[in-house]
Scaffold this motif. Structure first.
Motif, PDB file in Angstrom:
ATOM      1  N   GLN A 303       0.934  -1.229   0.157  1.00 54.06           N
ATOM      2  CA  GLN A 303       0.216   0.054  -0.045  1.00 54.06           C
ATOM      3  C   GLN A 303       0.931   1.145   0.007  1.00 54.06           C
ATOM      4  O   GLN A 303       0.499   2.190   0.224  1.00 54.06           O
ATOM      5  N   GLY A 304       2.111   1.239  -0.239  1.00 52.19           N
ATOM      6  CA  GLY A 304       3.056   2.279  -0.504  1.00 52.19           C
ATOM      7  C   GLY A 304       3.478   2.763   0.831  1.00 52.19           C
ATOM      8  O   GLY A 304       3.490   2.063   1.869  1.00 52.19           O
ATOM      9  N   LEU A 305       4.377   3.971   0.511  1.00 45.46           N
ATOM     10  CA  LEU A 305       5.522   4.134   1.663  1.00 45.46           C
ATOM     11  C   LEU A 305       4.641   4.837   2.967  1.00 45.46           C
ATOM     12  O   LEU A 305       5.159   4.556   4.042  1.00 45.46           O
ATOM     13  N   ASN A 306       3.491   5.412   2.767  1.00 46.35           N
ATOM     14  CA  ASN A 306       2.791   5.853   3.807  1.00 46.35           C
ATOM     15  C   ASN A 306       2.237   4.673   4.775  1.00 46.35           C
ATOM     16  O   ASN A 306       2.319   4.802   6.045  1.00 46.35           O
ATOM     17  N   ALA A 307       1.833   3.636   4.002  1.00 50.46           N
ATOM     18  CA  ALA A 307       1.268   2.423   5.029  1.00 50.46           C
ATOM     19  C   ALA A 307       2.466   2.036   5.748  1.00 50.46           C
ATOM     20  O   ALA A 307       2.449   1.589   6.707  1.00 50.46           O
ATOM     21  N   MET A 308       3.863   1.785   4.980  1.00 49.40           N
ATOM     22  CA  MET A 308       4.840   1.268   5.651  1.00 49.40           C
ATOM     23  C   MET A 308       5.196   2.186   6.807  1.00 49.40           C
ATOM     24  O   MET A 308       5.322   1.607   7.947  1.00 49.40           O
ATOM     25  N   SER A 309       5.190   3.517   6.679  1.00 55.55           N
ATOM     26  CA  SER A 309       5.521   4.396   7.790  1.00 55.55           C
ATOM     27  C   SER A 309       4.453   4.079   9.191  1.00 55.55           C
ATOM     28  O   SER A 309       4.988   4.252  10.183  1.00 55.55           O
ATOM     29  N   GLN A 310       3.366   4.238   8.542  1.00 52.45           N
ATOM     30  CA  GLN A 310       2.254   4.157   9.715  1.00 52.45           C
ATOM     31  C   GLN A 310       2.196   2.811  10.503  1.00 52.45           C
ATOM     32  O   GLN A 310       2.023   2.879  11.592  1.00 52.45           O
ATOM     33  N   THR A 311       2.637   1.892   9.808  1.00 54.60           N
ATOM     34  CA  THR A 311       3.104   0.369  10.539  1.00 54.60           C
ATOM     35  C   THR A 311       3.986   0.597  11.472  1.00 54.60           C
ATOM     36  O   THR A 311       4.128   0.127  12.905  1.00 54.60           O
ATOM     37  N   PHE A 312       5.036   1.248  11.167  1.00 53.17           N
ATOM     38  CA  PHE A 312       6.381   1.474  12.029  1.00 53.17           C
ATOM     39  C   PHE A 312       5.741   2.416  13.068  1.00 53.17           C
ATOM     40  O   PHE A 312       6.037   2.270  14.288  1.00 53.17           O
ATOM     41  N   HIS A 313       5.229   3.717  12.774  1.00 55.68           N
ATOM     42  CA  HIS A 313       4.770   4.343  13.908  1.00 55.68           C
ATOM     43  C   HIS A 313       3.971   3.967  14.981  1.00 55.68           C
ATOM     44  O   HIS A 313       4.061   3.948  16.013  1.00 55.68           O
ATOM     45  N   ARG A 314       2.992   3.048  14.465  1.00 57.38           N
ATOM     46  CA  ARG A 314       2.035   2.227  15.350  1.00 57.38           C
ATOM     47  C   ARG A 314       2.817   1.343  16.269  1.00 57.38           C
ATOM     48  O   ARG A 314       2.640   1.435  17.331  1.00 57.38           O
ATOM     49  N   LEU A 315       3.762   0.672  15.568  1.00 56.20           N
ATOM     50  CA  LEU A 315       4.421  -0.333  16.352  1.00 56.20           C
ATOM     51  C   LEU A 315       5.325   0.376  17.487  1.00 56.20           C
ATOM     52  O   LEU A 315       5.470  -0.105  18.655  1.00 56.20           O
ATOM     53  N   TYR A 316       6.060   1.458  16.983  1.00 56.69           N
ATOM     54  CA  TYR A 316       7.074   2.068  17.654  1.00 56.69           C
ATOM     55  C   TYR A 316       6.296   2.888  18.990  1.00 56.69           C
ATOM     56  O   TYR A 316       6.895   3.108  20.011  1.00 56.69           O
ATOM     57  N   GLN A 317       5.079   3.512  18.522  1.00 58.08           N
ATOM     58  CA  GLN A 317       4.498   4.367  19.633  1.00 58.08           C
ATOM     59  C   GLN A 317       4.066   3.558  20.720  1.00 58.08           C
ATOM     60  O   GLN A 317       4.185   3.892  21.983  1.00 58.08           O
ATOM     61  N   LYS A 318       3.448   2.263  20.186  1.00 59.38           N
ATOM     62  CA  LYS A 318       2.530   1.450  21.162  1.00 59.38           C
ATOM     63  C   LYS A 318       3.531  -0.017  21.690  1.00 59.38           C
ATOM     64  O   LYS A 318       2.886  -0.320  22.945  1.00 59.38           O
TER      65      LYS A 318
END
Ligand code: GLA
Length: 758
Positions: A303-318
């Motif tokens: 789903q593109g770079l934004n989706a990759m980043s959002q996955t990292f963001h959620r994982l690293y934030q939570k």
């Protein structure tokens, strides 16, 4: 999510809704990588993915089976000295001088949840149902060394976390010369390699290159993850962009020397290795001892770079960041560094803090210069007691005065460093990293303390606890302002010197662990001359980091944009500073400085007493705005819309979890007269929801804003004088979109047990 083992073909299939990771035990007992990518259905037999072809001129493992050569098989954790000629994942020097290894599968274990990695930061679960972990155990019969490969698949998102553990079960010590966290062999090399690189004040700029046969690598040999290269890599298909396409993100949860490497072989297959830098690593593994590698995280999406980043963001934030501040929006702070540098008295600080409080700031941070004889950067590091000439009441005195004003108080430390002109150095000159008989190089006039030694860490811990335990300190900025040069420890014998870089980082983690446990409500912010150690390892202890020493709004567009590929907005310290800016000497409007910093852990880095009444009015509005929207800005879903690396304009946005609120940041570096029509196709909105654009007062459905776009053309055609309308260089706007009604609740893949408090 599931981990399935098919006994008939000795195949392991880890999958969830997003991804599949498939591997197989080969006839020689080694592990082959069969597939990593978009979820495919499970079946008994995936051995067709092995593609064993009888190629000319290959060395084969079995005389009777010429095609079986490790040179042409994609593997999970390849070794040196078999029939594979690519870079191995592991290198072990044995007593007899041999480096040849032959790890063969013995058994495996599948468990719910995820075990912790002792002494190392790692992702975690709060509930066993959030992930499953596979541990594969292999053994080298000749040395008795046991290799455990750990794979965790999370229920939500295309995430696989990996690490390796080596245990010497033999009767002779060996030397680990390389122990990577992951190897990922992929069947083709049709990828663009995207790295985040730069230097001091220019961290995490985006660089792309097509992969070709040969080796490409990034890394650090500086003792910290570095400004130069971040321990992150994206491999994206050439047609992938922010909105669509395949990408694999690789992120190493480590703060020391690292290497991430891609090797394309003669048949266009690709091997990716990530882990501790092998050049500066050599670890003696005595009989019965184990070595645990840091964790590496793989993220796959189509789903593109934004989706990759959002996955990292959620994982690293939570599930990487921890503790009290993990789910809490961050206080608006004011840091005195650029306001005063070393030139301050207690009265001046209180004056600055008072004005900050009047404007709505919540936390006052006293930066460098409060301790020892720290009048300049030539002295004082190591002596963590207040300079009573400057602070007559000590830290507890100033902290109480700040608290009485109604602000929280924060303090700067640089625990890993010492100046020659300090009592600490005079008492322990052998506690620095330096080799006997050789000059010890300085950086910023300071030495690096030997954090590979427990007694050194203990001594710094004792000083910090004394301060933090006896004053009302709510925040710590932990700095690290030079790289390690002469990496030699006077506390370790000759045959352990190759361990010092890694032991140093373990010492840093140990101090962080002790302090964050002792003071669980203190907010830690990491820093290393700005963003020299902005990595996932430190996010485990400090949920935010100082993104860069460069506070210029235009420069920050690239830095924060690049950083966002892996790291969440809540982790990026971002401050409004004075103009002309102290790094770039540029004059940018006050609102643009704030509009950039809003997408971060927001604060000010100036003396508000020096602003005009008009500017103070604006600052008050900025702070009120931040307080109103920080939940969305810091914890919403972040989308990059327009890249500063590709043109004059930058845009990004954050959408609330319920999609009822969105904030779009739009930035134009240089003005143009009679410029083009411009639109931003927004992302992440609810197509059926009617949003009110608070800037224009107009209403639009989510589908209009996403598919037709938000019109951003300059309606003055760029010719109206700057003081009446938005028509100048370094312009920016924040579009606030508020839903007019409806219920758009979405489920959170990593729910918080504790409710979020603002
Ligand atoms: C580093 C940090 C700055 C500041 C100074 C103080 O450069 O990045 O923010 O704290 O040290 O010496």
């Amino acid at each position: 999510m599931q981990i399935v083992y098919h006994e008939s073909n000795k195949t392991f299939h880890l999958y969830n809704d997003a991804v599949s990771y498939i591997m197989m035990v080969l006839k020689n007992g080694h592990l082959a990588q069969l597939y990593f990518g978009k979820r495919i259905r499970d079946r008994e037999d995936f051995s067709c993915f092995l593609e064993i072809i009888d190629r000319p001129m290959t060395a084969c493992v079995y005389e009777e089976e010429k095609a079986f050569s490790l040179e042409h098989i994609r593997q999970e954790y390849p070794v040196f000295g078999t029939t594979d000629f690519r870079h191995p994942a592991v290198g072990i020097l044995q007593e007899n001088g041999s480096r040849i290894m032959d790890f063969q599968y013995k058994f495996h274990k599948i468990q719910n949840g995820k075990p912790g990695l002792f002494g190392l930061p790692a992702t975690y679960v709060e509930d066993e149902g959030e992930a499953k972990t596979l541990t594969l155990t292999l053994e080298d019969a000749v040395t008795g060394i046991c290799l455990e490969l750990l794979y965790t698949i999370f229920a939500g998102g295309g995430i696989v976390a990996r690490s390796a553990r080596l245990t010497n079960g033999g009767s002779c010590p060996v030397r680990l010369e390389r122990a990577m966290s992951l190897c990922l062999d992929l069947p083709d090399h049709d990828y663009v390699w995207m790295q985040l690189s730069g230097c001091w004040a220019r961290e995490r700029h985006v660089y792309n290159r097509r992969l070709e046969p040969g080796v490409v690598s990034i890394g650090s040999m500086r003792g910290h993850s570095s400004h130069e290269h971040n321990p992150f890599l994206a491999l994206k298909r050439p047609c992938t962009d922010e909105r669509q396409g395949e990408v694999i993100g690789i992120s190493l949860i480590y703060s020391g020397n690292f290497q991430i490497q891609a090797e394309v072989d003669a048949h266009d297959t690709l091997r990716v290795l990530a882990g501790i830098d092998p050049e500066t690593f050599s670890w003696k593994l005595d009989c019965g001892e184990s070595f645990q590698t840091p964790e590496a995280v793989l993220v796959y999406t189509d789903q593109g770079l934004n989706a990759m980043s959002q996955t990292f963001h959620r994982l690293y934030q939570k599930r990487l960041a921890r503790g009290y501040w993990r789910d809490r929006t961050r206080p608006v702070l004011l840091n005195n560094w650029e306001a005063t540098y070393f030139d301050f008295t207690e009265e001046r600080l209180v004056e600055i803090a008072r004005k900050a409080m009047e404007c709505g700031v919540e936390l006052f941070v006293l930066d460098d210069g409060w301790f020892g004889k720290r009048d300049s950067d030539y002295a004082g590091l190591g002596d963590w007691t207040a300079n009573r000439e400057r602070l007559p009441g000590g830290i507890s005195g100033i902290a109480s005065r700040i608290e009485e004003l109604g602000l929280k108080f924060g303090l700067w430390f640089e625990p890993e460093m010492v100046n020659e002109d300090s009592d600490f150095y005079r008492s322990h000159p052998d506690w620095i990293l330096s080799a006997p008989g050789r000059r010890a190089s300085r950086g910023r006039h300071q030495y690096v303390l030997d954090f590979s030694r427990k007694e050194v860490v203990d001594a710094i811990y004792a000083q910090m606890v004394e301060i933090l335990g006896n004053a009302k300190v709510s925040y710590v900025k932990w700095d690290m302002n030079r790289s390690i040069t002469e990496c030699f420890s006077n506390g370790w014998p000759a045959d352990r010197q190759g361990e010092v870089f890694h032991r140093y980082i373990l010492g840093v983690y140990d101090l962080y662990e002790r302090l964050t446990s002792e003071f669980p409500q203190v907010l830690f912010e990491s820093c290393a001359s700005g963003g020299g150690r902005f990595d996932p390892g430190l996010l485990y202890y400090a949920p935010q980091g100082w993104t860069s020493d460069d506070t210029d709004a235009v420069e920050r567009l690239k830095i924060q944009y690049g950083t966002s590929f892996c790291y969440p907005v809540s982790s990026m310290g971002a401050h409004v500073s004075v103009v002309p800016n102290h790094q770039a000497f540029r004059n940018t409007p006050l609102h643009t400085r704030a509009n950039v910093a809003f997408f971060g852990a927001f604060g000010y880095e100036l003396d508000l007493n020096k602003l005009t009444d008009e500017e103070i009015r604006e600052v008050k509005e900025q702070i009120a705005f931040m307080k109103k929207y920080r939940e969305v800005l810091q914890f919403g879903t972040f989308y990059r819309l327009k890249s500063p690396f590709e043109g004059n304009e930058t845009a990004w946005m954050a959408v609330s979890g319920d999609r009822k609120t969105a904030l779009v940041g739009f930035y134009r570096v240089l003005n143009s007269v009679n410029g083009p029509y411009t639109r931003l196709r927004l992302m992440g909105l609810d197509p059926d929801c009617l949003y009110r654009n608070l800037l224009s007062g107009t209403c639009h459905y989510g589908d209009e804003l996403m598919y037709a776009g938000l019109i951003t053309s300059d309606d003055t055609a760029g010719q109206t004088p700057a003081d009446t309308l938005h028509s100048t260089d370094f312009e920016s706007r924040i579009y606030v979109l508020e839903a007019e009604g409806g219920d758009w609740g979405l489920s959170d893949p990593f729910p918080s047990k504790s409710s979020r408090v603002n």
